[in-house]
Design a protein around this motif. Sequence first.
Motif, PDB file in Angstrom:
ATOM      1  N   ARG A   1       4.403  -9.925  -3.803  1.00 46.28           N
ATOM      2  CA  ARG A   1       5.241  -8.740  -3.961  1.00 46.28           C
ATOM      3  C   ARG A   1       4.999  -7.814  -2.775  1.00 46.28           C
ATOM      4  O   ARG A   1       3.963  -7.865  -2.128  1.00 46.28           O
ATOM      5  CB  ARG A   1       4.927  -7.997  -5.269  1.00 46.28           C
ATOM      6  N   ILE A   2       5.978  -6.938  -2.535  1.00 46.96           N
ATOM      7  CA  ILE A   2       5.905  -6.027  -1.396  1.00 46.96           C
ATOM      8  C   ILE A   2       6.240  -4.621  -1.864  1.00 46.96           C
ATOM      9  O   ILE A   2       7.226  -4.406  -2.583  1.00 46.96           O
ATOM     10  CB  ILE A   2       6.883  -6.442  -0.272  1.00 46.96           C
ATOM     11  N   ALA A   3       5.396  -3.662  -1.460  1.00 53.24           N
ATOM     12  CA  ALA A   3       5.656  -2.240  -1.695  1.00 53.24           C
ATOM     13  C   ALA A   3       5.901  -1.581  -0.345  1.00 53.24           C
ATOM     14  O   ALA A   3       5.084  -1.707   0.565  1.00 53.24           O
ATOM     15  CB  ALA A   3       4.462  -1.582  -2.395  1.00 53.24           C
ATOM     16  N   VAL A   4       7.029  -0.902  -0.216  1.00 54.20           N
ATOM     17  CA  VAL A   4       7.413  -0.261   1.041  1.00 54.20           C
ATOM     18  C   VAL A   4       7.166   1.242   0.923  1.00 54.20           C
ATOM     19  O   VAL A   4       7.641   1.881  -0.025  1.00 54.20           O
ATOM     20  CB  VAL A   4       8.891  -0.531   1.378  1.00 54.20           C
ATOM     21  N   MET A   5       6.419   1.806   1.891  1.00 55.49           N
ATOM     22  CA  MET A   5       6.091   3.233   1.865  1.00 55.49           C
ATOM     23  C   MET A   5       6.740   3.970   3.031  1.00 55.49           C
ATOM     24  O   MET A   5       6.882   3.432   4.130  1.00 55.49           O
ATOM     25  CB  MET A   5       4.571   3.443   1.924  1.00 55.49           C
ATOM     26  N   TYR A   6       7.112   5.213   2.751  1.00 52.66           N
ATOM     27  CA  TYR A   6       7.644   6.094   3.793  1.00 52.66           C
ATOM     28  C   TYR A   6       7.157   7.509   3.510  1.00 52.66           C
ATOM     29  O   TYR A   6       7.387   8.049   2.418  1.00 52.66           O
ATOM     30  CB  TYR A   6       9.175   6.055   3.822  1.00 52.66           C
ATOM     31  N   LEU A   7       6.456   8.086   4.464  1.00 55.22           N
ATOM     32  CA  LEU A   7       5.946   9.456   4.345  1.00 55.22           C
ATOM     33  C   LEU A   7       5.193   9.688   3.028  1.00 55.22           C
ATOM     34  O   LEU A   7       5.414  10.671   2.338  1.00 55.22           O
ATOM     35  CB  LEU A   7       7.081  10.477   4.474  1.00 55.22           C
ATOM     36  N   GLY A   8       4.334   8.746   2.679  1.00 53.94           N
ATOM     37  CA  GLY A   8       3.495   8.907   1.504  1.00 53.94           C
ATOM     38  C   GLY A   8       4.124   8.515   0.189  1.00 53.94           C
ATOM     39  O   GLY A   8       3.460   8.538  -0.855  1.00 53.94           O
ATOM     40  N   LYS A   9       5.414   8.134   0.192  1.00 57.79           N
ATOM     41  CA  LYS A   9       6.127   7.784  -1.038  1.00 57.79           C
ATOM     42  C   LYS A   9       6.506   6.311  -1.036  1.00 57.79           C
ATOM     43  O   LYS A   9       6.796   5.723   0.013  1.00 57.79           O
ATOM     44  CB  LYS A   9       7.411   8.611  -1.155  1.00 57.79           C
TER      45      LYS A   9
ATOM     46  N   VAL B   1       9.245   3.643  -1.538  1.00 58.47           N
ATOM     47  CA  VAL B   1      10.705   3.652  -1.502  1.00 58.47           C
ATOM     48  C   VAL B   1      11.312   2.360  -2.047  1.00 58.47           C
ATOM     49  O   VAL B   1      12.483   2.339  -2.428  1.00 58.47           O
ATOM     50  CB  VAL B   1      11.237   3.917  -0.080  1.00 58.47           C
ATOM     51  N   GLU B   2      10.515   1.272  -2.079  1.00 57.48           N
ATOM     52  CA  GLU B   2      11.023   0.021  -2.641  1.00 57.48           C
ATOM     53  C   GLU B   2       9.852  -0.851  -3.064  1.00 57.48           C
ATOM     54  O   GLU B   2       8.785  -0.843  -2.447  1.00 57.48           O
ATOM     55  CB  GLU B   2      11.906  -0.721  -1.624  1.00 57.48           C
ATOM     56  N   LEU B   3      10.067  -1.609  -4.142  1.00 59.81           N
ATOM     57  CA  LEU B   3       9.035  -2.488  -4.688  1.00 59.81           C
ATOM     58  C   LEU B   3       9.712  -3.702  -5.314  1.00 59.81           C
ATOM     59  O   LEU B   3      10.621  -3.562  -6.137  1.00 59.81           O
ATOM     60  CB  LEU B   3       8.215  -1.745  -5.746  1.00 59.81           C
ATOM     61  N   GLY B   4       9.284  -4.875  -4.907  1.00 56.11           N
ATOM     62  CA  GLY B   4       9.872  -6.102  -5.455  1.00 56.11           C
ATOM     63  C   GLY B   4       9.128  -7.314  -4.958  1.00 56.11           C
ATOM     64  O   GLY B   4       8.150  -7.212  -4.203  1.00 56.11           O
ATOM     65  N   THR B   5       9.582  -8.492  -5.374  1.00 58.86           N
ATOM     66  CA  THR B   5       8.983  -9.724  -4.870  1.00 58.86           C
ATOM     67  C   THR B   5       9.338  -9.885  -3.390  1.00 58.86           C
ATOM     68  O   THR B   5      10.298  -9.272  -2.894  1.00 58.86           O
ATOM     69  CB  THR B   5       9.483 -10.938  -5.656  1.00 58.86           C
ATOM     70  N   ALA B   6       8.565 -10.729  -2.705  1.00 55.23           N
ATOM     71  CA  ALA B   6       8.851 -10.967  -1.289  1.00 55.23           C
ATOM     72  C   ALA B   6      10.256 -11.526  -1.103  1.00 55.23           C
ATOM     73  O   ALA B   6      10.976 -11.137  -0.171  1.00 55.23           O
ATOM     74  CB  ALA B   6       7.808 -11.929  -0.714  1.00 55.23           C
ATOM     75  N   GLU B   7      10.673 -12.390  -1.993  1.00 56.96           N
ATOM     76  CA  GLU B   7      12.016 -12.963  -1.907  1.00 56.96           C
ATOM     77  C   GLU B   7      13.079 -11.883  -2.083  1.00 56.96           C
ATOM     78  O   GLU B   7      14.085 -11.858  -1.362  1.00 56.96           O
ATOM     79  CB  GLU B   7      12.184 -14.047  -2.970  1.00 56.96           C
ATOM     80  N   GLN B   8      12.879 -10.979  -3.050  1.00 59.86           N
ATOM     81  CA  GLN B   8      13.847  -9.909  -3.281  1.00 59.86           C
ATOM     82  C   GLN B   8      13.942  -8.974  -2.074  1.00 59.86           C
ATOM     83  O   GLN B   8      15.039  -8.598  -1.648  1.00 59.86           O
ATOM     84  CB  GLN B   8      13.448  -9.109  -4.517  1.00 59.86           C
ATOM     85  N   ILE B   9      12.791  -8.604  -1.519  1.00 55.55           N
ATOM     86  CA  ILE B   9      12.778  -7.649  -0.410  1.00 55.55           C
ATOM     87  C   ILE B   9      13.449  -8.229   0.821  1.00 55.55           C
ATOM     88  O   ILE B   9      14.231  -7.553   1.505  1.00 55.55           O
ATOM     89  CB  ILE B   9      11.332  -7.220  -0.087  1.00 55.55           C
ATOM     90  N   PHE B  10      13.188  -9.501   1.128  1.00 55.06           N
ATOM     91  CA  PHE B  10      13.752 -10.090   2.338  1.00 55.06           C
ATOM     92  C   PHE B  10      15.197 -10.553   2.150  1.00 55.06           C
ATOM     93  O   PHE B  10      15.978 -10.526   3.092  1.00 55.06           O
ATOM     94  CB  PHE B  10      12.874 -11.259   2.805  1.00 55.06           C
ATOM     95  N   ALA B  11      15.545 -10.973   0.948  1.00 49.50           N
ATOM     96  CA  ALA B  11      16.906 -11.466   0.717  1.00 49.50           C
ATOM     97  C   ALA B  11      17.877 -10.345   0.399  1.00 49.50           C
ATOM     98  O   ALA B  11      19.050 -10.402   0.778  1.00 49.50           O
ATOM     99  CB  ALA B  11      16.903 -12.488  -0.422  1.00 49.50           C
ATOM    100  N   GLU B  12      17.411  -9.298  -0.308  1.00 49.39           N
ATOM    101  CA  GLU B  12      18.302  -8.219  -0.715  1.00 49.39           C
ATOM    102  C   GLU B  12      17.602  -6.856  -0.610  1.00 49.39           C
ATOM    103  O   GLU B  12      17.304  -6.209  -1.615  1.00 49.39           O
ATOM    104  CB  GLU B  12      18.776  -8.425  -2.156  1.00 49.39           C
TER     105      GLU B  12
END
Length: 362
Positions: A226-234, A236-247
Motif C-alpha cells: 500500500r502507498i500513502a501520499v503526503m503533502y505539507l504534513g497531510k 492526500v491519498e491512500l491505497g494499494t500500489a496497484e490502485q495508486i499507479f493505475a488510477e
Amino acid sequence: MTDKPILEVQDLSCHFVVKRDLLGRAKARVQAVDDVSLRLMPGETLAVVGESGCGKSTLGRLMMRLIEPTTGQVFLDGEDITALSHAELRARRRHVQLIFQDPYASLNPRMTIAETIAEPLKLYNILPASKRRARVNELLKLVGLRPEQANRYPNEFSGGQRQRVVIARALASEPKAIVCDEAVSALDVSIQSQILNLLKDLQARLGLAFIFISHDLSVVKHISDRIAVMYLGKLVELGTAEQIFAEPRHPYTRALLSSIPVAAARTVRPPATERLEGDLPSPIAPPSGCRLHTRCPHAREDCKSVPMVLEATEDGHANACPFWRELPLADLGLSGREGRDPRLEALFAAFERFAEQGRATP
C-alpha cells in the motif's frame, strides 16, 4: 495476515516551535505532520511518499516515539505507547526498529561490527553474553555478510555492506516492524536492488512489516503493498500500489507519477499530463482549505475553503480531493511494468533469480 494492526496512528500531529516572544510563548510553528491516521498490518509494506519536507521522516519517528507528538495516539499491538513512561517505552521499542538513510552516519566508527550488532542484544537482555557472538554470526549470514567480518570497523565496508550491517542490527531485537527511512536512496542502483531484494526475502522468511519512506516511486512500486501520499504534513491519498499507479485520484499524486523518468526507448506513456506550478508553501503558514490549491492546475474557488479530508470508496482507495471524479482523465501509462525504472527492473529480475537459486540449493 491477521486483521489486527501492528502499528496504528490516530489523528497524529507534530508541530515544532520555531519562534517565541519575549515571554517564551510560541509565535510560529512548523506543522510537520497534521492529523494523520494510518495502519500497518502484519507482513505488509506500507510506503510513505511525497516531496522533501512533506513530513515523511517525521511521521516515521513519531511512530517510534523518537519525537513526541503534539496531539494524537500511536498504538503498538493495540497498546497506546504515547501514554507510556520512558522506562516502559524502552521495553516496547524493541518491537519496532529503524533503518536510517545514511548507513555510515548511523554506525559508531569506534565500535566493531560485532559490538554494533550485539548492542540491542545487550540493551534488551535478549541473550546472555556467552551466546551473543553466535547470534551476531547468524545475523551477519542472514544479511549476506561473513562472520569473519564481525571484527572489522564501519570504514572497512562499502555503502551496501554498511546498510546490511544496519539491517542486521535492526533484526537483532527480533522486531515485528521496521521503519525504513530512505533506506536505499544513498546507494548505487545496483546496490539498491540487492538491499530491496534482501528486505523482501527477510519479510517473507520472518514475517516482518515495513514502513518504507521514500521519494523514489520506481522503488516504491516494486516493494510496497500500500502507498500513502503526503503533502505539507497531510495525507492526500491512500491505497494499494496497484490502485495508486493505475488510477491516481488526487492531483498531487498524479503530478508525482507524471514526474517518474522513463527511458526514451521504452516510453509507452504520454508526456507528463500533470504539472504543479509555483513553489512549495511554507509549513509555518500552510494555505487554507486544500493545501495544494496554490499549485494545483485544477484548483477552483471552493478549494480555498474545503478542508483536506481522506474519503474512501468501496474498494478502500481514499483521497482528499472531493472533486476527483470531475478531473480530466490522466493516462499516465503506469499500470504495467513500464512504470518501473528499466535499470532497476533488470537488476531486480537478476537478483530474484539468484535468490531463487540460493533457496533451491540444499
